[in-house]
Write a protein that holds these residues in place. Structure first.
Motif, PDB file in Angstrom:
ATOM      1  N   ILE A  25       3.867 -14.864   2.196  1.00  0.00           N
ATOM      2  CA  ILE A  25       4.464 -14.135   0.942  1.00  0.00           C
ATOM      3  C   ILE A  25       5.320 -13.058   1.542  1.00  0.00           C
ATOM      4  O   ILE A  25       4.857 -12.045   1.872  1.00  0.00           O
TER       5      ILE A  25
ATOM      6  N   ARG B  15       7.385  -9.667   0.537  1.00  0.00           N
ATOM      7  CA  ARG B  15       6.915  -8.825  -0.361  1.00  0.00           C
ATOM      8  C   ARG B  15       8.288  -7.946  -0.794  1.00  0.00           C
ATOM      9  O   ARG B  15       9.268  -7.784   0.255  1.00  0.00           O
ATOM     10  N   ARG B  16       8.433  -7.394  -1.782  1.00  0.00           N
ATOM     11  CA  ARG B  16       9.619  -6.351  -2.208  1.00  0.00           C
ATOM     12  C   ARG B  16       9.118  -4.925  -1.866  1.00  0.00           C
ATOM     13  O   ARG B  16      10.170  -4.065  -1.793  1.00  0.00           O
TER      14      ARG B  16
ATOM     15  N   VAL C 124       0.462  -0.970   3.209  1.00  0.00           N
ATOM     16  CA  VAL C 124      -0.058  -0.679   4.479  1.00  0.00           C
ATOM     17  C   VAL C 124      -1.087  -1.823   5.190  1.00  0.00           C
ATOM     18  O   VAL C 124      -1.180  -1.883   6.298  1.00  0.00           O
ATOM     19  N   THR C 125      -1.413  -2.629   4.294  1.00  0.00           N
ATOM     20  CA  THR C 125      -2.624  -3.367   4.640  1.00  0.00           C
ATOM     21  C   THR C 125      -2.226  -4.732   5.239  1.00  0.00           C
ATOM     22  O   THR C 125      -2.858  -5.506   5.421  1.00  0.00           O
ATOM     23  N   GLU C 126      -0.914  -4.660   5.543  1.00  0.00           N
ATOM     24  CA  GLU C 126      -0.430  -6.032   6.301  1.00  0.00           C
ATOM     25  C   GLU C 126       0.051  -5.678   7.879  1.00  0.00           C
ATOM     26  O   GLU C 126       0.727  -6.652   8.601  1.00  0.00           O
ATOM     27  N   GLY C 127      -0.140  -4.439   8.299  1.00  0.00           N
ATOM     28  CA  GLY C 127       0.310  -4.003   9.470  1.00  0.00           C
ATOM     29  C   GLY C 127       1.857  -4.113   9.685  1.00  0.00           C
ATOM     30  O   GLY C 127       2.523  -3.750   8.607  1.00  0.00           O
TER      31      GLY C 127
ATOM     32  N   ALA D 299       5.154  -9.502   6.644  1.00  0.00           N
ATOM     33  CA  ALA D 299       4.401  -9.176   7.764  1.00  0.00           C
ATOM     34  C   ALA D 299       4.763  -9.682   9.092  1.00  0.00           C
ATOM     35  O   ALA D 299       5.031 -11.073   9.353  1.00  0.00           O
TER      36      ALA D 299
ATOM     37  N   ARG E  27       3.009 -10.815  12.017  1.00  0.00           N
ATOM     38  CA  ARG E  27       2.017 -11.328  12.298  1.00  0.00           C
ATOM     39  C   ARG E  27       2.188 -12.753  11.478  1.00  0.00           C
ATOM     40  O   ARG E  27       1.486 -13.698  11.886  1.00  0.00           O
ATOM     41  N   SER E  28       2.779 -13.094  10.379  1.00  0.00           N
ATOM     42  CA  SER E  28       2.711 -13.831   9.435  1.00  0.00           C
ATOM     43  C   SER E  28       3.415 -15.293   9.886  1.00  0.00           C
ATOM     44  O   SER E  28       3.127 -16.233   9.407  1.00  0.00           O
TER      45      SER E  28
END
Lengths: 284, 284
Positions: free
Chosen positions: A158, A160-161, A165-168, A189, A191-192
């Motif tokens: 996903i 994001r716009r 903080v919670t996705e690295g 992110a 990592r994704s």
């Protein structure tokens, strides 16, 4: 575990439905049910015939030592037309018109049964492409992305716009919204997504296509590839050039008259992408 | 359409799995398959026994003229412990630790197969409550909300931290984030919730519970009721008082040591909510 044929059919049906696009060896079923492979094969013929007759999918048999059976969620053209036809009628209510030529879709996107049908439709359109991941942008594309991904059995990422903080660490790009011409930001992110991943982009609504083009550009940053683009509703812009050329739409919003409050919702271009698959399915 | 028993079992299994928590009359199946109700009843016994044996759910039979059969997705305690145990192990990797004591969950939330299992878990915990709608806050709670909602067969509504033009008029409230103590805003489209609705609130992560308390307050504005609260991961705050008292958690994050980079993930409190249902299921 030894099971009677009747119970085995129930269990295999559930197992296959829960694991679409996954190759399952006959040995697995044979051991799971303590049954001969010849019996398993007979069961699979019964399931395959029923799925095809009901227009919900097919079983693909891969021969050889590394072979097995794979459930492919597909939708017959008749069933697709029925699903899309009902949706068009449902969307054609004038009180769905929102300022800016947008359409209120929240109730449809919030209905898991409808999303399940639409997900099967997307999975059917993109069944023959190599897809590693489904990507969308928050928030309204998310239910569509999950519906398609669960029928394709691949993960969802996903965009994001904002960047939370919670996705690295994240990669972000600026893009120009086609309709408002404003510069906006989208982020994903780090990592994704892996380099070389084949990505199916989906979204709920496309006008000029700026947001989708933004996702295409973001994929370049990740050195990932576009495997396909699918939208639930495409809307005709007023003389605007569309930024995205190759896409599949389920519905087409036209004839928007804000003063008269009239709209027309017609089937999208999905049919020409679907036919091939349905023919393949029926000829087997 | 006349169907053989074997094909009928495949079709009924699929139909029931696709329509959880919906009462289907025997007459419907009888007409769908051109079969006597007594035969349909026998088929349902076979399906029910298999579902219960596999720990994936049960069929509830409602007698009388307005009666029928209802598929309830449930999970046996054994299966629940297996699913949660695997997730705990998966989450206990130190490189999931993010600044602020958060946990990287994006890959798990992006996996439709895992979400499907977790959704069944939530549906099993809340199976005996009257739920009209599942509510969450964008973005990360959305996959959980859909997974639970599709097993409960109810719609999803999504609270947003902004208010987008494409949803019509919205109701918004301010709330204090429990962890950061900052004042934030959340908004929900006015059309999306009816007064008196019974709402299951779900989210991916709960620390002090400020966000969930915000959703509870928002429900008051809509004169809707909290039917339950479920979170994937609860985290122990450092001496913080929890704002939300009654909730169900699947996992518990503790022992976070940012310097040593160690974490412990244990099963949450779901077990005490699950037992009752599983017992009911097994005793039938």
């Amino acid at each position: 575990m030894k099971m009677k044929r009747s119970s085995r059919l129930v269990d295999m049906t559930r197992f296959l439905l829960e694991h679409p696009h996954r190759l399952v060896s006959l040995t697995y079923f044979s051991e799971r049910y303590g049954a001969a492979k010849s019996s398993i094969s007979e069961d699979l013929v019964i399931i395959k015939e029923n799925f095809e007759q009901q227009g919900v999918g097919s079983l693909l048999t891969v021969p050889g030592a590394a072979g097995g059976v794979k459930y492919m969620p597909l939708i017959s053209e008749e069933e697709a037309d029925r699903v899309v036809g009902e949706l068009c009628e449902f969307l054609e209510s004038p009180d769905r018109l929102l300022p800016g030529g947008y359409l209120y879709l929240t109730d449809i996107l919030g209905n898991p049964e409808i999303m399940n049908q639409v997900g099967r439709l997307f999975a059917s359109v993109f069944a023959d492409r190599k897809i590693d991941v489904v990507m969308t942008v928050a928030t309204k594309g998310i239910p569509l992305a999950y519906a398609a991904a669960s029928h394709l059995n691949v993960p969802v990422v996903i965009v994001r716009r904002d960047s939370k903080v919670t996705e690295g660490s994240t990669v972000s790009i600026n893009y120009v919204s086609g309709s408002s011409k404003r510069i906006q930001t989208m982020a994903l992110a780090r990592r994704s997504l892996k380099p070389g991943a084949n990505v199916l982009i989906v979204d709920d609504f496309m006008k000029a296509g700026g947001t989708i083009q933004g996702m295409v550009n973001l994929l370049e940053e990740f050195q990932a590839d576009v495997a396909g683009i699918g939208v639930l509703v495409e809307a005709e812009g007023e003389g605007e050039e569309r930024l995205v050329e190759e896409y599949v739409s389920m519905m087409n919003l036209g004839g928007v008259d804000m003063k008269q409050r009239t709209i027309q919702v017609a089937p999208g271009n999905y049919k020409k992408f679907l036919t091939r698959l349905t023919e393949g399915m029926e000829s087997e």
